[in-house]
Scaffold this active site. Structure first.
Site, mmCIF file in Angstrom:
data_model
loop_
_atom_site.group_PDB
_atom_site.id
_atom_site.type_symbol
_atom_site.label_atom_id
_atom_site.label_comp_id
_atom_site.label_asym_id
_atom_site.label_seq_id
_atom_site.Cartn_x
_atom_site.Cartn_y
_atom_site.Cartn_z
ATOM 1 N N GLU A 1 0.855 -1.199 0.000
ATOM 2 C CA GLU A 1 0.000 0.000 0.000
ATOM 3 C C GLU A 1 0.884 1.240 0.000
ATOM 4 O O GLU A 1 1.985 1.238 0.574
ATOM 5 C CB GLU A 1 -0.898 -0.012 1.254
ATOM 6 C CG GLU A 1 -1.745 1.261 1.376
ATOM 7 C CD GLU A 1 -2.864 1.179 2.406
ATOM 8 O OE1 GLU A 1 -2.974 0.147 3.096
ATOM 9 O OE2 GLU A 1 -3.619 2.160 2.520
ATOM 10 N N ASN B 1 -6.670 1.708 2.763
ATOM 11 C CA ASN B 1 -7.368 2.987 2.922
ATOM 12 C C ASN B 1 -6.919 3.987 1.856
ATOM 13 O O ASN B 1 -7.706 4.844 1.431
ATOM 14 C CB ASN B 1 -7.097 3.553 4.319
ATOM 15 C CG ASN B 1 -7.676 2.671 5.420
ATOM 16 O OD1 ASN B 1 -8.531 1.829 5.169
ATOM 17 N ND2 ASN B 1 -7.212 2.867 6.643
ATOM 18 N N ASN C 1 -12.218 -0.705 -0.891
ATOM 19 C CA ASN C 1 -11.583 -1.193 0.329
ATOM 20 C C ASN C 1 -12.376 -0.755 1.559
ATOM 21 O O ASN C 1 -12.679 0.448 1.702
ATOM 22 C CB ASN C 1 -10.161 -0.612 0.444
ATOM 23 C CG ASN C 1 -9.466 -1.044 1.724
ATOM 24 O OD1 ASN C 1 -9.111 -2.218 1.881
ATOM 25 N ND2 ASN C 1 -9.298 -0.138 2.675
ATOM 26 N N GLU C 2 -12.729 -1.689 2.407
ATOM 27 C CA GLU C 2 -13.295 -1.423 3.745
ATOM 28 C C GLU C 2 -14.321 -0.293 3.757
ATOM 29 O O GLU C 2 -14.247 0.617 4.597
ATOM 30 C CB GLU C 2 -12.168 -1.109 4.735
ATOM 31 C CG GLU C 2 -11.293 -2.305 5.031
ATOM 32 C CD GLU C 2 -10.315 -2.110 6.188
ATOM 33 O OE1 GLU C 2 -10.177 -0.978 6.697
ATOM 34 O OE2 GLU C 2 -9.677 -3.106 6.576
ATOM 35 N N TYR D 1 -6.836 -8.285 12.117
ATOM 36 C CA TYR D 1 -5.536 -8.023 12.736
ATOM 37 C C TYR D 1 -5.634 -8.422 14.197
ATOM 38 O O TYR D 1 -6.648 -8.155 14.846
ATOM 39 C CB TYR D 1 -5.180 -6.542 12.623
ATOM 40 C CG TYR D 1 -4.947 -6.089 11.190
ATOM 41 C CD1 TYR D 1 -3.742 -6.343 10.555
ATOM 42 C CD2 TYR D 1 -5.944 -5.410 10.491
ATOM 43 C CE1 TYR D 1 -3.517 -5.927 9.247
ATOM 44 C CE2 TYR D 1 -5.728 -4.990 9.180
ATOM 45 C CZ TYR D 1 -4.518 -5.251 8.560
ATOM 46 O OH TYR D 1 -4.290 -4.841 7.268
ATOM 47 N N GLU E 1 -6.501 -9.005 3.983
ATOM 48 C CA GLU E 1 -5.658 -8.320 4.977
ATOM 49 C C GLU E 1 -5.688 -9.163 6.244
ATOM 50 O O GLU E 1 -6.753 -9.358 6.833
ATOM 51 C CB GLU E 1 -6.165 -6.908 5.289
ATOM 52 C CG GLU E 1 -5.920 -5.915 4.178
ATOM 53 C CD GLU E 1 -6.265 -4.483 4.567
ATOM 54 O OE1 GLU E 1 -6.117 -4.122 5.758
ATOM 55 O OE2 GLU E 1 -6.698 -3.735 3.675
#
Ligand code: AHR
Length: 506
Positions: free
Chosen positions: A27, A72, A172-173, A244, A292
């Site tokens: 990223e 992000n 993304n997210e 995570y 991720e």
């Protein structure tokens, strides 16, 4: 010594080992790209400014796919900023990480780096601040052979052949309130479906990933997947999962059991996807892209982006230093991913270099391996053929976060062509070694080719640029196989790999 019985049997086949399980992620964040993979001042840099020492470590790590450019970051990214003559590219504010993006690396450079590193690119499009048209433009730029404005522009930039990019992440997210262009599940589901439908008009064979929840702890978890897939099920192939883990408040026991959460997470997403399938009465299955996952000490100061008027280029961000227990958890998460190979069809260790990463670099200087490098490299190198469910009979221990958890976890792979069988196992006990007794009677004619253990009496040992090799996977001399039973002693807080191979004929 904790007694543990395991059974490995070829009848317990889950599915194939998928190379894409061993993906990673680059990223535009902190020093992942700039001074990470890209550092024109470095003595090993190539004409594009890519560090060859990092390319070598990426190969050694055994990375299969690399997701790019975020994260992000992608939700505010204008991909056009990163093409054409470097000196004419604009500098932009990166709102996600409160940094300045110099656009020295863009899509063409990244794809050249991917070719150099021998990895498959997994491209993400911006569905935060942008939409269908910009995704189509990027797809045209990358994948149309010639004869259109954007494909000819790519050719003018030196890429005569189209890039072969199969996997595309649709944003993304977008469930996260921190995400630029954050959306409701319905808003995102509609946008994902329309973007996917349009992209397939250019290339019907793309493998498209819809955003799932950014974590199983999100208040919308489950409902988000249900609504998004309700809108986009027919158009997408995969739904993403992100997780995570870290040791919280000194609770090592729960941390070592993080794979219990990953197991539940995958199984919940699969159940939701299958419920939508049933409702829609279709044969097609949507699988999981765990794109991720890692250990991340998210609340530590190094994860806090700059603020105010400070918009640095490539600041030190998320540069977690990992100890031995972190590596054991990474190993146990790989066990969980392999165990779900029937439904997890892709995964990305987030991230590759400097940012919560197995590879670290000094600007202009050394590159080195963190502890977490080793379980990943071993699993990628030695998992082959089919994944086998391992039946485990182990004592349990009590954890604050997950209740009673088995002290040992394991998975095996078997390569029918070579006859090789590999066992991957973790001992979560903090104080006691375990004696693993593995019944392999249904796989006769095997010998121990190699057994290694990654552990240290001080499980808080961390690698540094000065010393990244005092603690490495070491031969475990206790491994012995007789009468169809493999025995091996494994120390507390350890990651273990036992490679069995057919006894040579004659
Ligand atoms: O990997 C770091 C960040 O974690 C990514 O940018 C984002 O997608 C996730 O929240």
């Amino acid at each position: 010594m904790i007694p543990v019985s395991l059974t490995v049997d070829p009848a317990f086949r889950i599915g194939p080992v998928r190379r894409r399980t061993f993906g990673s992620f680059v990223e535009h964040l902190g020093r992942c790209v700039y001074t990470g993979i890209h550092d024109p001042e470095h003595p090993s840099a190539d004409a594009d400014g890519f560090r060859r020492d990092v390319v070598e470590l990426t190969r050694e790590l055994g990375v299969s796919t690399v997701r790019y450019p975020g994260g992000n970051f992608v939700s505010g990214y204008r991909w056009e900023d990163g093409i054409g003559p470097v000196e004419q590219r604009p500098r932009r504010l990166d709102l996600a990480w409160h940094s300045t993006e110099p656009n020295l690396v863009g899509v063409d450079e990244f794809l050249r780096w991917a070719a150099l590193a021998g990895v498959e690119p997994m491209m993400a499009v911006n569905l935060g601040t942008r939409g269908v048209q910009e995704a189509l433009d990027l797809l045209e730029y990358c994948t149309v052979r010639s004869g259109t404005r954007l494909s000819d522009l790519r050719r003018a930039h030196g890429a005569a052949e189209p890039y072969d990019i199969r996997m595309w992440c649709l944003g993304n997210e977008l469930d996260g309130p921190w995400q630029l262009g954050h959306k409701s599940a319905y808003e995102y589901g509609r946008l994902a479906a329309e973007t996917a439908r349009a992209m397939r008009m250019i290339r019907p064979d793309l493998e498209l990933v819809a955003c799932g929840s950014s974590g199983s702890g999100m208040p919308t978890f489950g409902e988000w997947e249900r609504v998004v897939l309700g809108e986009a099920y027919e158009q997408v192939d995969l739904v993403s999962a992100h997780a995570y883990y870290c040791e919280e408040d000194g609770d090592l026991g729960s941390f070592l059991a993080s794979a219990v959460d990953m197991d539940r997470f995958v199984e919940s997403v699969v159940a939701t996807a299958d419920a939508v399938r049933a409702q829609k009465k279709v044969a097609k299955r949507v699988h999981v892209s765990f794109d991720e996952w890692n250990v991340w000490y998210v609340h530590r100061a190094e994860s806090r982006p700059p603020s105010g008027d400070d918009w640095p280029v490539a600041p030190v961000l998320l540069e977690d230093r990992y100890h031995v227990a972190d590596a054991v958890v990474v190993g146990s998460l790989l066990i969980s991913l392999l165990r779900h190979t029937d439904r997890v069809h892709a995964a990305s260790l987030a991230q590759l270099v400097n940012v919560i990463a197995p590879i670290m670099t000094e600007p202009g200087g050394r590159a080195w391996r963190q502890t977490t490098f080793h379980p990943f490299a071993q699993a990628s190198r030695y998992a082959s053929g089919d994944v086998l469910q391992v039946a485990i009979d182990a004592p349990t221990y009590e954890t604050a976060r997950f209740g009673d958890v088995p002290l040992v976890d394991a998975v095996a792979t078997r390569d029918e062509a070579t006859g090789d069988v590999t066992l991957f196992a973790v001992n979560r006990s903090q104080g006691e070694p375990a004696l693993l007794e593995v019944d392999v009677r249904s796989l006769p004619g095997l010998r121990v080719r190699e057994a290694t253990t990654f552990a240290n009496p001080d499980h808080t040992w961390q690698a540094t640029a000065d010393d990244d090799s005092s603690v490495l996977p070491r031969p475990n001399g206790t491994a012995a196989l007789a009468d169809g039973r493999l025995r091996i002693e494994v120390p507390p807080v350890s990651w273990n790999v036992v490679r069995l191979a057919p006894v040579p004929a004659g």
